[in-house]
Design a protein around this motif. Structure first.
Motif, PDB file in Angstrom:
ATOM      1  N   ARG A 208       0.802  -1.228   0.000  1.00 28.01           N
ATOM      2  CA  ARG A 208       0.000   0.000   0.000  1.00 28.01           C
ATOM      3  C   ARG A 208       0.836   1.281   0.000  1.00 28.01           C
ATOM      4  O   ARG A 208       0.370   2.324  -0.457  1.00 28.01           O
ATOM      5  CB  ARG A 208      -0.948   0.007   1.192  1.00 28.01           C
ATOM      6  CG  ARG A 208      -0.257  -0.025   2.543  1.00 28.01           C
ATOM      7  CD  ARG A 208      -1.266  -0.026   3.660  1.00 28.01           C
ATOM      8  NE  ARG A 208      -0.616  -0.211   4.958  1.00 28.01           N
ATOM      9  CZ  ARG A 208      -1.147   0.135   6.115  1.00 28.01           C
ATOM     10  NH1 ARG A 208      -2.345   0.692   6.136  1.00 28.01           N
ATOM     11  NH2 ARG A 208      -0.515  -0.083   7.238  1.00 28.01           N
ATOM     12  N   ALA A 209       2.058   1.192   0.492  1.00 27.67           N
ATOM     13  CA  ALA A 209       2.885   2.399   0.556  1.00 27.67           C
ATOM     14  C   ALA A 209       3.362   2.877  -0.812  1.00 27.67           C
ATOM     15  O   ALA A 209       3.590   4.065  -1.016  1.00 27.67           O
ATOM     16  CB  ALA A 209       4.082   2.166   1.469  1.00 27.67           C
ATOM     17  N   ASP A 210       3.493   1.924  -1.759  1.00 27.87           N
ATOM     18  CA  ASP A 210       4.018   2.323  -3.070  1.00 27.87           C
ATOM     19  C   ASP A 210       3.109   1.950  -4.231  1.00 27.87           C
ATOM     20  O   ASP A 210       3.425   2.235  -5.372  1.00 27.87           O
ATOM     21  CB  ASP A 210       5.416   1.717  -3.297  1.00 27.87           C
ATOM     22  CG  ASP A 210       5.426   0.207  -3.242  1.00 27.87           C
ATOM     23  OD1 ASP A 210       6.461  -0.381  -3.590  1.00 27.87           O
ATOM     24  OD2 ASP A 210       4.399  -0.389  -2.861  1.00 27.87           O
ATOM     25  N   LEU A 216      -4.735   0.890  -6.236  1.00 27.85           N
ATOM     26  CA  LEU A 216      -5.159   0.548  -4.885  1.00 27.85           C
ATOM     27  C   LEU A 216      -6.676   0.650  -4.743  1.00 27.85           C
ATOM     28  O   LEU A 216      -7.334  -0.269  -4.230  1.00 27.85           O
ATOM     29  CB  LEU A 216      -4.457   1.480  -3.890  1.00 27.85           C
ATOM     30  CG  LEU A 216      -4.800   1.341  -2.412  1.00 27.85           C
ATOM     31  CD1 LEU A 216      -4.499  -0.066  -1.921  1.00 27.85           C
ATOM     32  CD2 LEU A 216      -4.023   2.365  -1.591  1.00 27.85           C
ATOM     33  N   ARG A 217      -7.232   1.736  -5.236  1.00 26.07           N
ATOM     34  CA  ARG A 217      -8.691   1.926  -5.124  1.00 26.07           C
ATOM     35  C   ARG A 217      -9.464   0.836  -5.865  1.00 26.07           C
ATOM     36  O   ARG A 217     -10.472   0.326  -5.359  1.00 26.07           O
ATOM     37  CB  ARG A 217      -9.085   3.307  -5.647  1.00 26.07           C
ATOM     38  CG  ARG A 217      -8.654   4.458  -4.760  1.00 26.07           C
ATOM     39  CD  ARG A 217      -9.317   5.754  -5.207  1.00 26.07           C
ATOM     40  NE  ARG A 217      -8.843   6.895  -4.429  1.00 26.07           N
ATOM     41  CZ  ARG A 217      -7.868   7.703  -4.805  1.00 26.07           C
ATOM     42  NH1 ARG A 217      -7.253   7.511  -5.974  1.00 26.07           N
ATOM     43  NH2 ARG A 217      -7.500   8.712  -4.050  1.00 26.07           N
ATOM     44  N   TYR A 218      -9.010   0.512  -7.060  1.00 20.82           N
ATOM     45  CA  TYR A 218      -9.677  -0.544  -7.821  1.00 20.82           C
ATOM     46  C   TYR A 218      -9.573  -1.881  -7.094  1.00 20.82           C
ATOM     47  O   TYR A 218     -10.539  -2.656  -7.032  1.00 20.82           O
ATOM     48  CB  TYR A 218      -9.061  -0.661  -9.215  1.00 20.82           C
ATOM     49  CG  TYR A 218      -9.691   0.208 -10.273  1.00 20.82           C
ATOM     50  CD1 TYR A 218      -9.712   1.600 -10.133  1.00 20.82           C
ATOM     51  CD2 TYR A 218     -10.253  -0.331 -11.417  1.00 20.82           C
ATOM     52  CE1 TYR A 218     -10.287   2.406 -11.108  1.00 20.82           C
ATOM     53  CE2 TYR A 218     -10.831   0.466 -12.396  1.00 20.82           C
ATOM     54  CZ  TYR A 218     -10.847   1.831 -12.243  1.00 20.82           C
ATOM     55  OH  TYR A 218     -11.420   2.622 -13.203  1.00 20.82           O
ATOM     56  N   LYS A 233      -4.452   3.936   3.956  1.00 20.26           N
ATOM     57  CA  LYS A 233      -3.489   4.717   4.734  1.00 20.26           C
ATOM     58  C   LYS A 233      -2.070   4.418   4.290  1.00 20.26           C
ATOM     59  O   LYS A 233      -1.682   3.264   4.176  1.00 20.26           O
ATOM     60  CB  LYS A 233      -3.641   4.405   6.229  1.00 20.26           C
ATOM     61  CG  LYS A 233      -4.948   4.900   6.837  1.00 20.26           C
ATOM     62  CD  LYS A 233      -5.054   4.478   8.278  1.00 20.26           C
ATOM     63  CE  LYS A 233      -6.386   4.916   8.888  1.00 20.26           C
ATOM     64  NZ  LYS A 233      -6.554   4.408  10.271  1.00 20.26           N
ATOM     65  N   ARG A 234      -1.297   5.453   4.055  1.00 21.07           N
ATOM     66  CA  ARG A 234       0.109   5.308   3.716  1.00 21.07           C
ATOM     67  C   ARG A 234       0.900   5.101   5.010  1.00 21.07           C
ATOM     68  O   ARG A 234       0.674   5.795   6.005  1.00 21.07           O
ATOM     69  CB  ARG A 234       0.649   6.547   3.002  1.00 21.07           C
ATOM     70  CG  ARG A 234      -0.039   6.833   1.683  1.00 21.07           C
ATOM     71  CD  ARG A 234       0.188   5.727   0.667  1.00 21.07           C
ATOM     72  NE  ARG A 234      -0.048   6.205  -0.694  1.00 21.07           N
ATOM     73  CZ  ARG A 234      -0.114   5.406  -1.752  1.00 21.07           C
ATOM     74  NH1 ARG A 234       0.021   4.103  -1.602  1.00 21.07           N
ATOM     75  NH2 ARG A 234      -0.328   5.900  -2.956  1.00 21.07           N
ATOM     76  N   VAL A 235       1.806   4.142   5.006  1.00 16.96           N
ATOM     77  CA  VAL A 235       2.616   3.872   6.203  1.00 16.96           C
ATOM     78  C   VAL A 235       4.085   4.040   5.890  1.00 16.96           C
ATOM     79  O   VAL A 235       4.524   3.591   4.844  1.00 16.96           O
ATOM     80  CB  VAL A 235       2.359   2.439   6.723  1.00 16.96           C
ATOM     81  CG1 VAL A 235       3.263   2.155   7.919  1.00 16.96           C
ATOM     82  CG2 VAL A 235       0.905   2.277   7.119  1.00 16.96           C
TER      83      VAL A 235
END
Length: 235
Positions: A208-210, A216-218, A233-235
């Motif tokens: 999820r970070a990259d 991601l949404r799809y 959420k970006r971590v």
């Protein structure tokens, strides 16, 4: 030009809709500098193209090849729909010919609808019991449409519960520069998630970070609001 090409083109022109003819170039991004630059449209809906294809489903492969090289988007689509119909026959030699023809013409399969309505059947289903190496070659091609064919063809595998290639190709093309690929990869990940939601959740959590936001949404569209909030959420 073969007579069948003239005939099919004329039949499609007879079904042209003036409003669609104006909308399609914008919808399929045929303007200067856009991914569909220079494409030409008759303004024929997909159901009408399917109807014409059904009437001509027995034409020869050489005739299909000429159709697929047409300047008109809907004529190329008609050729691909005919190929899909032929690929449903339990004739391994014919399916191999269709597979080879398709791969030889990918520069003419040059918009997302042309890819998405055809590759799963002609490429993906043919490869169900074969090596998938060609998909990894397509994924590394400089041609956007080859890349999209690679990932969308895995839809055939997903439907059989075979998810490995979808994830492997997603890894390979994770940082593709084009939004059309972010959408396609996210779409296939979402479909894979319908078969194994935990695997998709863990995959997205790890990336999820990259992962591009559109991808991601799809990919997470079918998760609960709480899960989506966590994964966004970006971590």
């Amino acid at each position: 030009m073969k007579q069948i090409t003239k005939t099919i083109t004329s039949e499609l022109q007879a079904l042209s809709n003036a409003e669609k003819r104006e909308i399609f170039p914008k919808f399929f991004k045929a303007g200067k500098g856009e991914y569909g630059e220079g494409d030409r449209f008759l303004g024929v809906t997909v159901p009408n193209v399917r109807a014409i294809a059904k009437q001509h489903k027995d034409i020869a492969l050489a005739e299909i090849q000429e159709l697929i090289q047409s300047e008109w988007h809907e004529v190329r689509l008609c050729a691909l729909i005919i190929m899909v119909e032929k690929s449903k026959k339990k004739d391994e030699a014919l399916r191999k010919e269709l597979f080879d023809l398709y791969l030889s013409q990918t520069k003419h399969i040059n918009n997302w609808d042309l890819v998405d309505l055809s590759c799963r059947f002609i490429i993906g289903e043919y490869l169900l019991d074969k090596s998938r190496d060609i998909l990894y070659q397509l994924a590394q091609s400089p041609l956007l449409w080859d890349n999209r064919i690679a990932i969308v063809s895995t839809y055939a595998f997903i439907r059989k519960g075979q998810l490995e290639d979808t994830y492997a190709l997603s890894d390979l093309m994770m940082h593709h520069p084009h939004d059309l690929m972010h959408k396609a990869i996210g779409w296939m990940l979402r479909e894979a998630g319908k078969r194994d939601s935990k695997r998709l959740y863990d995959y997205v959590m790890h990336h999820r970070a990259d992962m591009p936001r559109t991808m991601l949404r799809y990919a997470i569209e079918k998760f609960s609001p709480t899960e989506r909030s966590t994964l966004m959420k970006r971590v």
